[in-house]
Design a protein around this motif. Structure first.
Motif, PDB file in Angstrom:
ATOM      1  N   SER A   1       0.833  -1.202   0.000  1.00  0.00           N
ATOM      2  CA  SER A   1       0.000   0.000   0.000  1.00  0.00           C
ATOM      3  C   SER A   1       0.865   1.248   0.000  1.00  0.00           C
ATOM      4  CB  SER A   1      -0.911   0.018   1.229  1.00  0.00           C
ATOM      5  OG  SER A   1      -1.871  -0.990   1.165  1.00  0.00           O
ATOM      6  N   GLU A   2       0.288   2.328  -0.464  1.00  0.00           N
ATOM      7  CA  GLU A   2       0.928   3.652  -0.422  1.00  0.00           C
ATOM      8  C   GLU A   2      -0.079   4.616   0.199  1.00  0.00           C
ATOM      9  OE1 GLU A   2       4.043   4.611  -3.683  1.00  0.00           O
ATOM     10  OE2 GLU A   2       2.257   3.824  -4.719  1.00  0.00           O
ATOM     11  N   THR A   3      -0.263   4.467   1.503  1.00  0.00           N
ATOM     12  CA  THR A   3      -1.283   5.243   2.212  1.00  0.00           C
ATOM     13  C   THR A   3      -0.729   6.100   3.341  1.00  0.00           C
ATOM     14  OG1 THR A   3      -1.678   3.353   3.664  1.00  0.00           O
ATOM     15  CG2 THR A   3      -3.108   3.559   1.725  1.00  0.00           C
ATOM     16  N   HIS A   4       0.414   5.739   3.888  1.00  0.00           N
ATOM     17  CA  HIS A   4       1.007   6.426   5.034  1.00  0.00           C
ATOM     18  C   HIS A   4       2.454   6.790   4.704  1.00  0.00           C
ATOM     19  CE1 HIS A   4      -2.335   4.156   6.732  1.00  0.00           C
ATOM     20  NE2 HIS A   4      -2.263   4.901   7.828  1.00  0.00           N
ATOM     21  N   PHE A   5       2.774   8.073   4.789  1.00  0.00           N
ATOM     22  CA  PHE A   5       4.111   8.542   4.429  1.00  0.00           C
ATOM     23  C   PHE A   5       4.678   9.471   5.489  1.00  0.00           C
ATOM     24  CE2 PHE A   5       2.222   7.476   0.359  1.00  0.00           C
ATOM     25  CZ  PHE A   5       3.255   6.848  -0.305  1.00  0.00           C
ATOM     26  N   LYS A   6       6.001   9.502   5.541  1.00  0.00           N
ATOM     27  CA  LYS A   6       6.737  10.496   6.325  1.00  0.00           C
ATOM     28  C   LYS A   6       7.596  11.276   5.346  1.00  0.00           C
ATOM     29  CE  LYS A   6      10.358   9.515   9.122  1.00  0.00           C
ATOM     30  NZ  LYS A   6      11.041   9.088  10.352  1.00  0.00           N
ATOM     31  N   LEU A   7       7.421  12.598   5.345  1.00  0.00           N
ATOM     32  CA  LEU A   7       8.176  13.482   4.455  1.00  0.00           C
ATOM     33  C   LEU A   7       9.069  14.390   5.282  1.00  0.00           C
ATOM     34  CD1 LEU A   7       8.717  14.784   1.638  1.00  0.00           C
ATOM     35  CD2 LEU A   7       6.777  16.285   2.108  1.00  0.00           C
ATOM     36  N   VAL A   8      10.359  14.315   5.016  1.00  0.00           N
ATOM     37  CA  VAL A   8      11.331  15.230   5.608  1.00  0.00           C
ATOM     38  C   VAL A   8      11.750  16.173   4.486  1.00  0.00           C
ATOM     39  CG1 VAL A   8      13.583  15.471   6.719  1.00  0.00           C
ATOM     40  CG2 VAL A   8      12.147  13.462   7.207  1.00  0.00           C
ATOM     41  N   LEU A   9      11.517  17.464   4.696  1.00  0.00           N
ATOM     42  CA  LEU A   9      11.802  18.446   3.660  1.00  0.00           C
ATOM     43  C   LEU A   9      12.579  19.616   4.248  1.00  0.00           C
ATOM     44  CD1 LEU A   9      11.425  19.331   0.713  1.00  0.00           C
ATOM     45  CD2 LEU A   9       9.277  20.394   1.409  1.00  0.00           C
ATOM     46  N   VAL A  10      13.710  19.900   3.641  1.00  0.00           N
ATOM     47  CA  VAL A  10      14.561  21.018   4.050  1.00  0.00           C
ATOM     48  C   VAL A  10      14.601  21.998   2.888  1.00  0.00           C
ATOM     49  CG1 VAL A  10      16.865  21.694   4.822  1.00  0.00           C
ATOM     50  CG2 VAL A  10      15.941  19.446   5.463  1.00  0.00           C
ATOM     51  N   SER A  11      14.272  23.259   3.188  1.00  0.00           N
ATOM     52  CA  SER A  11      14.228  24.266   2.130  1.00  0.00           C
ATOM     53  C   SER A  11      14.428  25.663   2.704  1.00  0.00           C
ATOM     54  CB  SER A  11      12.873  24.219   1.412  1.00  0.00           C
ATOM     55  OG  SER A  11      12.780  25.247   0.453  1.00  0.00           O
ATOM     56  N   ASP A  12      15.155  26.477   1.976  1.00  0.00           N
ATOM     57  CA  ASP A  12      15.293  27.887   2.352  1.00  0.00           C
ATOM     58  C   ASP A  12      13.981  28.637   2.187  1.00  0.00           C
ATOM     59  OD1 ASP A  12      17.935  27.963   3.262  1.00  0.00           O
ATOM     60  OD2 ASP A  12      18.721  28.175   1.225  1.00  0.00           O
TER      61      ASP A  12
ATOM     62  N   ASP B   1      12.357  29.795   5.450  1.00  0.00           N
ATOM     63  CA  ASP B   1      12.922  30.854   6.288  1.00  0.00           C
ATOM     64  C   ASP B   1      11.836  31.852   6.673  1.00  0.00           C
ATOM     65  OD1 ASP B   1      15.526  29.920   6.369  1.00  0.00           O
ATOM     66  OD2 ASP B   1      16.190  31.096   4.647  1.00  0.00           O
ATOM     67  N   GLY B   2      11.716  32.132   7.975  1.00  0.00           N
ATOM     68  CA  GLY B   2      10.749  33.105   8.470  1.00  0.00           C
ATOM     69  C   GLY B   2       9.316  32.603   8.487  1.00  0.00           C
ATOM     70  N   MET B   3       9.102  31.333   8.198  1.00  0.00           N
ATOM     71  CA  MET B   3       7.758  30.771   8.116  1.00  0.00           C
ATOM     72  C   MET B   3       7.509  29.858   9.320  1.00  0.00           C
ATOM     73  SD  MET B   3       6.219  28.567   4.895  1.00  0.00           S
ATOM     74  CE  MET B   3       6.583  29.806   3.677  1.00  0.00           C
ATOM     75  N   LEU B   4       6.383  30.053   9.989  1.00  0.00           N
ATOM     76  CA  LEU B   4       6.022  29.182  11.097  1.00  0.00           C
ATOM     77  C   LEU B   4       5.750  27.761  10.591  1.00  0.00           C
ATOM     78  CD1 LEU B   4       3.559  31.530  13.017  1.00  0.00           C
ATOM     79  CD2 LEU B   4       5.876  30.890  13.698  1.00  0.00           C
ATOM     80  N   PRO B   5       5.983  26.756  11.436  1.00  0.00           N
ATOM     81  CA  PRO B   5       5.744  25.376  11.006  1.00  0.00           C
ATOM     82  C   PRO B   5       4.341  25.139  10.439  1.00  0.00           C
ATOM     83  CG  PRO B   5       6.988  25.377  13.037  1.00  0.00           C
ATOM     84  CD  PRO B   5       6.597  26.807  12.771  1.00  0.00           C
ATOM     85  N   VAL B   6       3.335  25.725  11.038  1.00  0.00           N
ATOM     86  CA  VAL B   6       1.972  25.511  10.541  1.00  0.00           C
ATOM     87  C   VAL B   6       1.820  26.039   9.106  1.00  0.00           C
ATOM     88  CG1 VAL B   6       0.936  27.636  11.472  1.00  0.00           C
ATOM     89  CG2 VAL B   6      -0.476  25.593  11.141  1.00  0.00           C
ATOM     90  N   ARG B   7       2.464  27.131   8.773  1.00  0.00           N
ATOM     91  CA  ARG B   7       2.416  27.682   7.413  1.00  0.00           C
ATOM     92  C   ARG B   7       3.155  26.775   6.438  1.00  0.00           C
ATOM     93  NH1 ARG B   7      -1.787  30.376   8.113  1.00  0.00           N
ATOM     94  NH2 ARG B   7      -1.621  32.341   9.227  1.00  0.00           N
TER      95      ARG B   7
END
Length: 110
Positions: free
Chosen positions: A35-46, A49-55
């Motif tokens: 199945s492809e139903t549950h994922f963990k995404l780790v994303l690093v990006s500039d 910058d200046g953005m709250l986690p919820v955003r």
């Protein structure tokens, strides 16, 4: 095209990526094999910058709206700026195994 490949492509096209790791964690849940139903995404990006986690998460939910409305049941997001990622030493904790809770389990009460 697999759901994982589609997620990686959409995210890479929408956000400048310094690091992207997508893990299919479906095997940890009560779903059929492969199945492809549950994922963990780790994303690093500039771009974060200046953005709250919820955003950051809202941005990715918008990019992946079709997948989240369809085949993807759960998406664990770990989003970092380059500086945050370096401060963490490039490590993200393991996701816990599923503890059940399916509506099909006899002990589940809605």
């Amino acid at each position: 095209m697999s759901v994982a490949t589609l997620i990686e492509r959409k995210v890479s096209e929408a956000v400048p990526v310094a690091h992207l790791a997508l893990e299919n964690e479906s095997h940890k849940h009560s779903v059929p094999p492969n199945s492809e139903t549950h994922f963990k995404l780790v994303l690093v990006s500039d771009a974060f910058d200046g953005m709250l986690p919820v955003r950051r998460h809202q941005m990715l939910y918008k990019v992946l709206a079709d997948e989240l409305a369809g085949p993807v049941h759960a998406l664990a997001l770990h989003t970092y700026t380059v500086a945050e990622w370096q401060a963490k030493g490039g490590e993200v904790s393991e996701s816990p195994d599923c503890l059940g809770g399916s509506k099909h389990d006899p002990e589940f009460k809605a």
